[in-house]
Write a protein that holds these residues in place. Structure first.
Motif, PDB file in Angstrom:
ATOM      1  N   GLY A  96     -58.052  18.585  20.848  1.00  0.00           N
ATOM      2  CA  GLY A  96     -56.912  18.294  20.500  1.00  0.00           C
ATOM      3  C   GLY A  96     -56.635  16.834  20.293  1.00  0.00           C
ATOM      4  N   ARG A  97     -55.493  16.385  19.707  1.00  0.00           N
ATOM      5  CA  ARG A  97     -54.829  15.134  19.118  1.00  0.00           C
ATOM      6  C   ARG A  97     -54.894  14.181  20.405  1.00  0.00           C
ATOM      7  N   LYS A  98     -55.369  13.162  20.332  1.00  0.00           N
ATOM      8  CA  LYS A  98     -55.229  12.057  21.664  1.00  0.00           C
ATOM      9  C   LYS A  98     -54.170  11.754  22.040  1.00  0.00           C
ATOM     10  N   LEU A  99     -53.723  12.256  23.430  1.00  0.00           N
ATOM     11  CA  LEU A  99     -52.305  11.816  23.688  1.00  0.00           C
ATOM     12  C   LEU A  99     -52.009  10.262  23.858  1.00  0.00           C
ATOM     13  N   ASP A 100     -50.891   9.744  23.428  1.00  0.00           N
ATOM     14  CA  ASP A 100     -50.472   8.637  23.611  1.00  0.00           C
ATOM     15  C   ASP A 100     -48.876   8.394  23.768  1.00  0.00           C
ATOM     16  N   GLN A 101     -48.420   7.140  24.018  1.00  0.00           N
ATOM     17  CA  GLN A 101     -46.942   7.181  24.417  1.00  0.00           C
ATOM     18  C   GLN A 101     -46.160   7.762  22.992  1.00  0.00           C
ATOM     19  N   GLN A 102     -46.599   7.620  21.934  1.00  0.00           N
ATOM     20  CA  GLN A 102     -45.762   7.993  20.730  1.00  0.00           C
ATOM     21  C   GLN A 102     -45.750   9.656  20.862  1.00  0.00           C
ATOM     22  N   GLY A 103     -47.040  10.070  20.991  1.00  0.00           N
ATOM     23  CA  GLY A 103     -47.071  11.647  21.252  1.00  0.00           C
ATOM     24  C   GLY A 103     -46.199  11.890  22.344  1.00  0.00           C
ATOM     25  N   VAL A 104     -46.196  11.450  23.694  1.00  0.00           N
ATOM     26  CA  VAL A 104     -45.210  11.675  24.748  1.00  0.00           C
ATOM     27  C   VAL A 104     -43.923  11.884  24.198  1.00  0.00           C
ATOM     28  N   GLN A 105     -43.346  10.783  23.345  1.00  0.00           N
ATOM     29  CA  GLN A 105     -41.933  10.651  23.230  1.00  0.00           C
ATOM     30  C   GLN A 105     -41.676  11.791  22.327  1.00  0.00           C
ATOM     31  N   ALA A 106     -42.602  12.310  21.385  1.00  0.00           N
ATOM     32  CA  ALA A 106     -42.518  13.408  20.565  1.00  0.00           C
ATOM     33  C   ALA A 106     -42.254  14.619  21.226  1.00  0.00           C
ATOM     34  N   LEU A 107     -43.238  14.826  22.310  1.00  0.00           N
ATOM     35  CA  LEU A 107     -42.950  16.113  23.197  1.00  0.00           C
ATOM     36  C   LEU A 107     -41.879  16.146  24.019  1.00  0.00           C
ATOM     37  N   ALA A 108     -41.438  14.952  24.552  1.00  0.00           N
ATOM     38  CA  ALA A 108     -40.298  14.919  25.673  1.00  0.00           C
ATOM     39  C   ALA A 108     -39.139  15.270  24.657  1.00  0.00           C
ATOM     40  N   SER A 109     -39.033  15.219  23.484  1.00  0.00           N
ATOM     41  CA  SER A 109     -37.790  15.435  22.796  1.00  0.00           C
ATOM     42  C   SER A 109     -38.117  16.704  21.767  1.00  0.00           C
ATOM     43  N   ALA A 110     -39.096  17.618  22.112  1.00  0.00           N
ATOM     44  CA  ALA A 110     -39.602  18.691  21.338  1.00  0.00           C
ATOM     45  C   ALA A 110     -38.601  20.043  21.888  1.00  0.00           C
ATOM     46  N   GLY A 111     -37.721  19.944  22.813  1.00  0.00           N
ATOM     47  CA  GLY A 111     -37.324  20.984  23.449  1.00  0.00           C
ATOM     48  C   GLY A 111     -38.166  21.615  24.576  1.00  0.00           C
ATOM     49  N   PRO A 112     -37.760  23.009  24.661  1.00  0.00           N
ATOM     50  CA  PRO A 112     -38.927  23.593  25.784  1.00  0.00           C
ATOM     51  C   PRO A 112     -40.175  23.607  25.392  1.00  0.00           C
TER      52      PRO A 112
END
Ligand code: 21W
Length: 250
Positions: free
Chosen positions: A95-111
């Motif tokens: 998978g794509r390497k998780l970083d804080q930017q990715g976390v921010q995207a996931l946190a605002s991606a809905g369920p």
């Protein structure tokens, strides 16, 4: 935030839900965490959840029918609970390497429906048909996707409003985002002859704020210069970093 977890070892996630920031957030219903275990969909006598790889070779894969049944059930529940179609995440070394930017995207991606793999992984056709995003937490080999799933959930949950009690520390995070943290000190004032930097005892909050930013910038420059490449500095930050570099010029 609504998160569904598909895992053969849901009890591992007690580490996340039984205590701490995330535990309280679940208790306060800031986060809904629900679990689906593919084993609950096994229909054969041995309740098998793994299957042999076509083409032979070592290891097993997650059994397709039980895995898909669990993903579908989680996805359906997500829609019923939130009225939204969830993003289905598969934790995988590919998978794509998780970083804080990715976390921010996931946190605002809905369920989210988070699928944790075991064995050698899952059938590629399930990735193609049922998975929206594949994420890895780093280039090291773990025994399954559960710890990566907990890392992702912890990091995303911290960004949900109301989850972090002391809001200022969340603000601090955003203030320092992209930089390494400054050194921290607490009692006693001297440890084996090592003293706390005077500025921190001065009560001069402007000087303290300046010192901390300078240390963050300097440490990032020393230990993770790559982080500075993607982060423009304003005039004040540039000045502080130059001061630090001069003070530390070998
Ligand atoms: O499911 C995970 N790991 C279990 C696991 C480990 C190794 C293999 C494949 N091994 C054979 C091979 N590898 C390369 C070539 N051939 C499959 C599954 C995992 C999810 S996200 C994540 N992030 C960081 N590290 C991780 O391990 C993970």
């Amino acid at each position: 935030m609504w998160i569904g977890v598909v895992s053969l070892f849901p009890e591992m996630f007690d580490a996340l839900t039984q205590q701490g920031v995330i535990g309280r957030a679940v208790e306060k219903q800031r986060i809904a965490l629900e679990f689906w275990n593919p084993r609950d969909y096994a229909t054969d006598r041995h309740r098998s959840v793994d299957d042999r790889p076509y083409g032979g070779g070592p290891g097993m894969l997650m059994k397709v029918d039980t895995l898909r049944a669990a993903i579908f059930a989680a996805r359906e529940r997500a829609q019923k609970a939130t009225g939204l179609v969830p993003t289905v995440i598969y934790l995988s070394p590919q998978g794509r390497k998780l970083d804080q930017q990715g976390v921010q995207a996931l946190a605002s991606a809905g369920p989210l429906v988070v699928v944790a793999g075991r064995y050698e992984g899952i059938d590629e056709r399930v990735v193609e048909s049922d998975i929206d995003e594949e994420w890895s937490i780093g280039d090291y080999v773990l025994s399954g996707g559960e710890l990566p799933a907990m890392v992702l959930i912890d990091a995303a949950a911290r960004l949900i409003p109301g989850v972090l009690g002391h809001q200022d520390s969340a603000v601090e995070d955003s203030f320092n985002d992209g930089l390494l943290d400054c050194p921290h000190y607490t009692r006693p004032e001297v440890i084996d002859g090592r003293q706390v930097p005077d500025v921190l005892l001065s009560g001069n909050h402007a000087a303290i704020k300046r010192w901390r930013l300078k240390q963050s910038l300097g440490r990032t420059w020393q230990r993770r210069p790559d982080l500075l490449e993607g982060r423009p500095l304003d005039a004040e930050q540039r000045k502080l970093l130059n001061e630090f570099i001069e003070e530390h010029a070998l």
